[in-house]
Write a protein that holds these residues in place. Sequence first.
Motif, PDB file in Angstrom:
ATOM      1  N   GLN A   1      36.089  21.396  93.803  1.00  0.00           N
ATOM      2  CA  GLN A   1      35.105  20.775  92.908  1.00  0.00           C
ATOM      3  C   GLN A   1      34.717  21.772  91.822  1.00  0.00           C
ATOM      4  O   GLN A   1      34.345  22.907  92.115  1.00  0.00           O
ATOM      5  CB  GLN A   1      33.872  20.331  93.686  1.00  0.00           C
ATOM      6  N   LYS A   2      34.811  21.351  90.564  1.00  0.00           N
ATOM      7  CA  LYS A   2      34.509  22.246  89.458  1.00  0.00           C
ATOM      8  C   LYS A   2      33.020  22.521  89.351  1.00  0.00           C
ATOM      9  O   LYS A   2      32.593  23.644  89.073  1.00  0.00           O
ATOM     10  CB  LYS A   2      35.029  21.648  88.153  1.00  0.00           C
ATOM     11  N   SER A   3      32.204  21.476  89.526  1.00  0.00           N
ATOM     12  CA  SER A   3      30.756  21.615  89.430  1.00  0.00           C
ATOM     13  C   SER A   3      30.128  20.555  90.315  1.00  0.00           C
ATOM     14  O   SER A   3      30.812  19.613  90.738  1.00  0.00           O
ATOM     15  CB  SER A   3      30.294  21.447  87.971  1.00  0.00           C
ATOM     16  N   PRO A   4      28.831  20.667  90.610  1.00  0.00           N
ATOM     17  CA  PRO A   4      28.183  19.686  91.489  1.00  0.00           C
ATOM     18  C   PRO A   4      28.281  18.251  90.984  1.00  0.00           C
ATOM     19  O   PRO A   4      28.201  17.308  91.774  1.00  0.00           O
ATOM     20  CB  PRO A   4      26.733  20.166  91.534  1.00  0.00           C
ATOM     21  N   SER A   5      28.475  18.064  89.675  1.00  0.00           N
ATOM     22  CA  SER A   5      28.569  16.713  89.117  1.00  0.00           C
ATOM     23  C   SER A   5      30.006  16.226  89.007  1.00  0.00           C
ATOM     24  O   SER A   5      30.242  15.067  88.631  1.00  0.00           O
ATOM     25  CB  SER A   5      27.906  16.672  87.734  1.00  0.00           C
ATOM     26  N   SER A   6      30.974  17.072  89.310  1.00  0.00           N
ATOM     27  CA  SER A   6      32.387  16.701  89.194  1.00  0.00           C
ATOM     28  C   SER A   6      32.859  15.967  90.448  1.00  0.00           C
ATOM     29  O   SER A   6      32.261  16.085  91.520  1.00  0.00           O
ATOM     30  CB  SER A   6      33.242  17.953  88.987  1.00  0.00           C
ATOM     31  N   PRO A   7      33.969  15.218  90.330  1.00  0.00           N
ATOM     32  CA  PRO A   7      34.558  14.603  91.526  1.00  0.00           C
ATOM     33  C   PRO A   7      35.043  15.677  92.492  1.00  0.00           C
ATOM     34  O   PRO A   7      35.384  16.790  92.087  1.00  0.00           O
ATOM     35  CB  PRO A   7      35.740  13.798  90.962  1.00  0.00           C
ATOM     36  N   VAL A   8      35.100  15.335  93.750  1.00  0.00           N
ATOM     37  CA  VAL A   8      35.683  16.214  94.761  1.00  0.00           C
ATOM     38  C   VAL A   8      37.175  15.896  94.846  1.00  0.00           C
ATOM     39  O   VAL A   8      37.562  14.743  95.031  1.00  0.00           O
ATOM     40  CB  VAL A   8      35.015  16.036  96.129  1.00  0.00           C
ATOM     41  N   THR A   9      37.996  16.913  94.682  1.00  0.00           N
ATOM     42  CA  THR A   9      39.446  16.755  94.709  1.00  0.00           C
ATOM     43  C   THR A   9      39.994  17.184  96.064  1.00  0.00           C
ATOM     44  O   THR A   9      39.707  18.285  96.531  1.00  0.00           O
ATOM     45  CB  THR A   9      40.115  17.598  93.611  1.00  0.00           C
ATOM     46  N   CYS A  10      40.755  16.295  96.664  1.00  0.00           N
ATOM     47  CA  CYS A  10      41.488  16.629  97.884  1.00  0.00           C
ATOM     48  C   CYS A  10      42.897  17.019  97.449  1.00  0.00           C
ATOM     49  O   CYS A  10      43.648  16.185  96.923  1.00  0.00           O
ATOM     50  CB  CYS A  10      41.508  15.442  98.832  1.00  0.00           C
TER      51      CYS A  10
END
Length: 356
Positions: A206-215
């Motif tokens: 995750q780039k930042s708390p507001s970014s999507p979580v990438t698996c």
Amino acid sequence: MIKVITLLLLLQNAASGEKYYLESNRFLRPGVPNFPEYAVMIVLQGFLATYYDENVMHVKQDWMKEYVKENTKEWESSVQACLAYKDLLRDQTKNFNTQSNQSEGKEIIQQIFGCDWDEETNNTFGYIKFGNNGEDFMTLDTKTWTWIAANPKAEVIAEEWNANKAFYEIAKYSLQNKCLPLLKVFLRYGKSFLSRKVLPSVFLLQKSPSSPVTCHATGFFPNKAMMFWRKDGEEIHEGVEHGDLLPNDDGSFQMSVHLEVLAIPPEDWGRYECAFELSGMKNDVITKLDQDSIRSNNPKTEGLFMTISIAVIATMGCVIVIIIVALSFTAFKKRNVTNISDTDRSSTPSSETASL
């Protein structure tokens, strides 16, 4: 350049069950700076087995190295025959430039010479394709043994080649008596490599708390795999975006799937998981959506940094206060000592007064 071509080839099918294919890619590129005039690549199931030109040779796969070691004379003879084919290829395609508005001798010709074999049914299929300056140009229909123009610029040449039986007779002989036998020989050496199953390493990013979580899954083989997000054990599609399947330098693959998490309450994160499925493997790789498992450029370390910073500032503040108090006390003490000394001097008779 070889590395780029290898990565492009890996995007094709890896091990495709009982169906296999072998390709010989030949490039004729006179006048191109920093490139040999003629080069050959041998590809098995999308994997570059070997590359060679008139100056260098690269044997890429371990199984191919084993083949070369055990069949040195046959291999050297095959390489020399392929290199000698340059003159014939140049002669065959000498009219390509007149149809593509290129200056004579400046066209880039590609010939793809390949064959397929279905191990289960024993069905075979061969094909020959020509490209001209990056465009599809002409193909050989092996059902009718006629040349088909894949580009309007090739129509005149297709008619000329169909009128000359030698063009497709040579192609037919080569496909049936060279390509297919070589494909089966290569499979004896490379089949274990092609049929292996390797599960990936999976990370949550995750780039930042507001970014999507990438698996993100990487290092798996073959490329017949699926990855998706689930909620309460069921696959979900809303808020999910799938990335591309990409090759790694070592021949394995990587892929990603993204999940929007802003609208998911923290208490519901435990209901979500990323599932990776590899063809031929019974067990999936499951990764729970867990804040503590996420790797990020801007994660909890920022809060930790703030906490440490505050602690450091507070500590420094205390030290500064102590130093100020100590300096003040020292200054006060010196001032008192000075006052006392002055008082003593005023109450003690001088030597002159005492002598009077």
